[in-house]
Design an enzyme around this catalytic site. Sequence first.
Site, PDB file in Angstrom:
ATOM      1  N   HIS A  81       3.622   7.839   7.778  1.00 51.35           N
ATOM      2  CA  HIS A  81       2.450   8.082   8.615  1.00 51.35           C
ATOM      3  C   HIS A  81       2.737   7.593  10.029  1.00 51.35           C
ATOM      4  CE1 HIS A  81       2.061   4.166   6.609  1.00 51.35           C
ATOM      5  NE2 HIS A  81       1.372   3.748   7.656  1.00 51.35           N
ATOM      6  N   GLY A  92       7.872  -3.467   8.406  1.00 50.49           N
ATOM      7  CA  GLY A  92       6.446  -3.693   8.228  1.00 50.49           C
ATOM      8  C   GLY A  92       5.713  -2.605   7.478  1.00 50.49           C
ATOM      9  N   GLN A  93       6.432  -1.624   6.914  1.00 51.81           N
ATOM     10  CA  GLN A  93       5.762  -0.548   6.180  1.00 51.81           C
ATOM     11  C   GLN A  93       5.196  -1.097   4.872  1.00 51.81           C
ATOM     12  OE1 GLN A  93       8.224   2.873   5.432  1.00 51.81           O
ATOM     13  NE2 GLN A  93       6.520   4.139   4.685  1.00 51.81           N
ATOM     14  N   THR A  94       3.922  -0.818   4.625  1.00 51.35           N
ATOM     15  CA  THR A  94       3.279  -1.289   3.392  1.00 51.35           C
ATOM     16  C   THR A  94       2.825  -0.139   2.500  1.00 51.35           C
ATOM     17  OG1 THR A  94       1.162  -1.432   4.570  1.00 51.35           O
ATOM     18  CG2 THR A  94       2.483  -3.453   4.428  1.00 51.35           C
ATOM     19  N   HIS A 117       1.133   6.242  13.609  1.00 49.85           N
ATOM     20  CA  HIS A 117      -0.035   5.616  14.231  1.00 49.85           C
ATOM     21  C   HIS A 117      -0.203   6.140  15.659  1.00 49.85           C
ATOM     22  CE1 HIS A 117      -0.611   2.308  11.236  1.00 49.85           C
ATOM     23  NE2 HIS A 117       0.675   2.549  11.009  1.00 49.85           N
TER      24      HIS A 117
END
Length: 316
Positions: free
Chosen positions: A288, A281-283, A290
Amino acid sequence: MSHVYQPVMLLELLKSGGEASIEQIAKAMLLHDRSQIEYYEIRTKNMVGKVLTNNGIVDPVKLAGRIVGYRLKDISNMSAEDRSTLIGQCEGKIADYIEKRGDSIWKHRFNAKGYVPGSVRYEVLKQAKYRCELCGASAAEIALHVDHIIPRSKGGQDDLSNFQALCITCNTNKRDTDDADFRDVAKAYAHREKGCVFCEVSADRVIAENELCYAILDGFPVTPLHTLVIPKRHVSDYFDLFQPELNAMRRMLEEMRSDILNKDCSVSGFNVGINAGEAAGQTIFHCHVHLIPRRDGDMPNPRGGVRGVIPRKQSY
């Protein structure tokens, strides 16, 4: 007694008839400081001993294949007068060199901006669990030093994120290759990718930062105060982070957690998550982390937490 220093000082005062100079006391402490002895043992073996051996002046003394000392060649053929003459010549060379160079001789042993405070040293060693962060040696086995990751001479700051715990051996070996190694390290930490939203984040979005990472509020928050902790170096995958960056980001996560709890007493938990790779799901392909505050009742059934990345697997 918190250290040997107090009884060493008292012992020196007693031996000196009740009064001693600071230099006398410092020399007495030095005799009991194993870390300083180890420092010069390494330099004797790896530097001075090698030079004198290569020049045919001394021979190494070995025990079980390990160098344990040095022997001066032809010492048995020297008369007492010869030795006295050579001793005088050595003392003269030392005096001349000190007069010529002054304190710059020992600049490698001085801190450019003062010593590392004990409180900082404690935090660094505690974070490292009292082990060398390179070889894993325990403080119970060998002296640990608090070392600048990016040296002061290359712009490194006295920030917790720029310190690491290294044993005397790793720190000394690193120091020997300092010029070669840390030019590359400094360049690596400074790497930014043009067009990357996290490399070019506007300063007004940054809510906290240290030497190696910074924090911002998420632009599309899952919950109020949803925060991102981001390495300054452009690196896409969490698993490609350097250990000092991991240390810095962990400290930042702890700082942001405390800040959120102080701002909102309704926060009762956190999800800490990383998307590593497109399939996960990395865009934005700049690593980074969360930090998502959670509150009682913010969803009907929070059971499973991060398992919710695959919805049907969240409840179990």
